[in-house]
Design a protein around this motif. Sequence first.
Motif, PDB file in Angstrom:
ATOM      1  N   THR A   5       0.841  -1.182   0.000  1.00  0.00           N
ATOM      2  CA  THR A   5       0.000   0.000   0.000  1.00  0.00           C
ATOM      3  C   THR A   5       0.884   1.241   0.000  1.00  0.00           C
ATOM      4  N   ALA A   6       0.359   2.292  -0.560  1.00  0.00           N
ATOM      5  CA  ALA A   6       1.099   3.552  -0.532  1.00  0.00           C
ATOM      6  C   ALA A   6       1.343   3.941   0.913  1.00  0.00           C
ATOM      7  N   GLY A   7       2.575   4.290   1.234  1.00  0.00           N
ATOM      8  CA  GLY A   7       2.846   4.593   2.636  1.00  0.00           C
ATOM      9  C   GLY A   7       4.292   4.885   2.900  1.00  0.00           C
ATOM     10  N   THR A  37       9.096   2.042   0.379  1.00  0.00           N
ATOM     11  CA  THR A  37       9.028   1.312  -0.890  1.00  0.00           C
ATOM     12  C   THR A  37      10.434   0.828  -1.229  1.00  0.00           C
ATOM     13  N   SER A  69       5.758  -2.027  -0.823  1.00  0.00           N
ATOM     14  CA  SER A  69       5.853  -2.547  -2.184  1.00  0.00           C
ATOM     15  C   SER A  69       7.319  -2.818  -2.510  1.00  0.00           C
ATOM     16  N   SER A  82       5.925   8.574  -9.914  1.00  0.00           N
ATOM     17  CA  SER A  82       4.697   8.157  -9.238  1.00  0.00           C
ATOM     18  C   SER A  82       5.000   7.340  -7.995  1.00  0.00           C
ATOM     19  N   ILE A  83       5.958   6.441  -8.073  1.00  0.00           N
ATOM     20  CA  ILE A  83       6.336   5.630  -6.909  1.00  0.00           C
ATOM     21  C   ILE A  83       6.894   6.503  -5.800  1.00  0.00           C
ATOM     22  N   CYS A  84       7.747   7.451  -6.163  1.00  0.00           N
ATOM     23  CA  CYS A  84       8.339   8.346  -5.154  1.00  0.00           C
ATOM     24  C   CYS A  84       7.290   9.230  -4.513  1.00  0.00           C
ATOM     25  N   GLU A  85       6.323   9.675  -5.283  1.00  0.00           N
ATOM     26  CA  GLU A  85       5.265  10.534  -4.738  1.00  0.00           C
ATOM     27  C   GLU A  85       4.413   9.798  -3.713  1.00  0.00           C
ATOM     28  N   ARG A  86       4.309   8.480  -3.845  1.00  0.00           N
ATOM     29  CA  ARG A  86       3.472   7.695  -2.931  1.00  0.00           C
ATOM     30  C   ARG A  86       4.238   7.169  -1.736  1.00  0.00           C
ATOM     31  N   SER A  87       5.518   7.517  -1.611  1.00  0.00           N
ATOM     32  CA  SER A  87       6.366   6.931  -0.573  1.00  0.00           C
ATOM     33  C   SER A  87       6.968   8.006   0.325  1.00  0.00           C
ATOM     34  N   GLN A  88       7.160   7.644   1.586  1.00  0.00           N
ATOM     35  CA  GLN A  88       7.895   8.498   2.501  1.00  0.00           C
ATOM     36  C   GLN A  88       9.397   8.258   2.374  1.00  0.00           C
TER      37      GLN A  88
END
Length: 305
Positions: A183-185, A188, A211, A228-234
């Motif tokens: 899940t996005a969070g 990653t 992920s 997109s992956i970086c935007e969804r990750s801390q």
Amino acid sequence: MRAAFSRELVRLGQTDTNMLLLTGDHGYALFDDFRKECPAQYINAGIAEQNMVGMAAGLARAGFRPVVYGLSAFVPVRVLEQIKLDVAHDNLPVIFVGDGAGFVYSHLGTSHQSTEDIACSRSIPNLSVYSPADRFELAVCMEAAYRSQSAVYLRMGKCDLGDVHVAAPPASVGGMLEVKCGTAGDVTFIATGSLVSTAIAIADDGYSNASVWSAPFIKPIDEKQVTSICERSQVVVVLEEHSVLGGLGSVIAEIASEFAPVRILRIGVRDRFSHHCGSYEYLRKEHGLDRLAIAERIRYFLAGL
């Protein structure tokens, strides 16, 4: 993965009689099937890798599709100038395969260890860089390399670490593959080659919602997907059996810094040579790339945020 490579060579050789395999006096058993099925398409150029690249360039100009095989410490590292000037400069479709990337040839010392090949090759124009993690990704990368109209460097690392996919993944050139859905969070993982399986294991142990993405294509790479992956990750943790300078971690950091700033932990070989020779497992441990050391490094990094 080496067996998959052999099968792909035979398949491509039987499909296209203009596909030629050149080797620098390596890989005899690996090429048994190819020599049996396509004997007229096999050339042993001897221990003369620079000449072999020049030969491949000439063959490509004449309409052939050369596949140049060697240990990755020699192809591409030893022949970088020839790849740059003889092949890439004129945008010739030659496939370079570097076997034993990273610490595979650990017992042979620094001369045969290859932890700088991605950094060297990805800065050369007209040269793509592929880094498959298992037999399925290897087949995808070989097909993509064959269809490419320019030069490709395909990096093969430790080949007996098992599959990270259960079947051939749907993949496009430049795209990363999600091998563990999360899940996005917070965290990653992005990994390539031999460390994809390690990333999955670490995520399963302590980061159940994370992920894990495999990056079989280092160059080109889908910048929109990375963004997109970086935007969804801390935090993004990048793992590779390669130097932290100029490898996959640098690719992700370069894209993120421009389009989606995020905390990135680059896990790879630090800026030093190996201190000792030993087994593959020993070298991974010496450089802090074994599973326990990586997990501890991640915990320490996250605790400091």
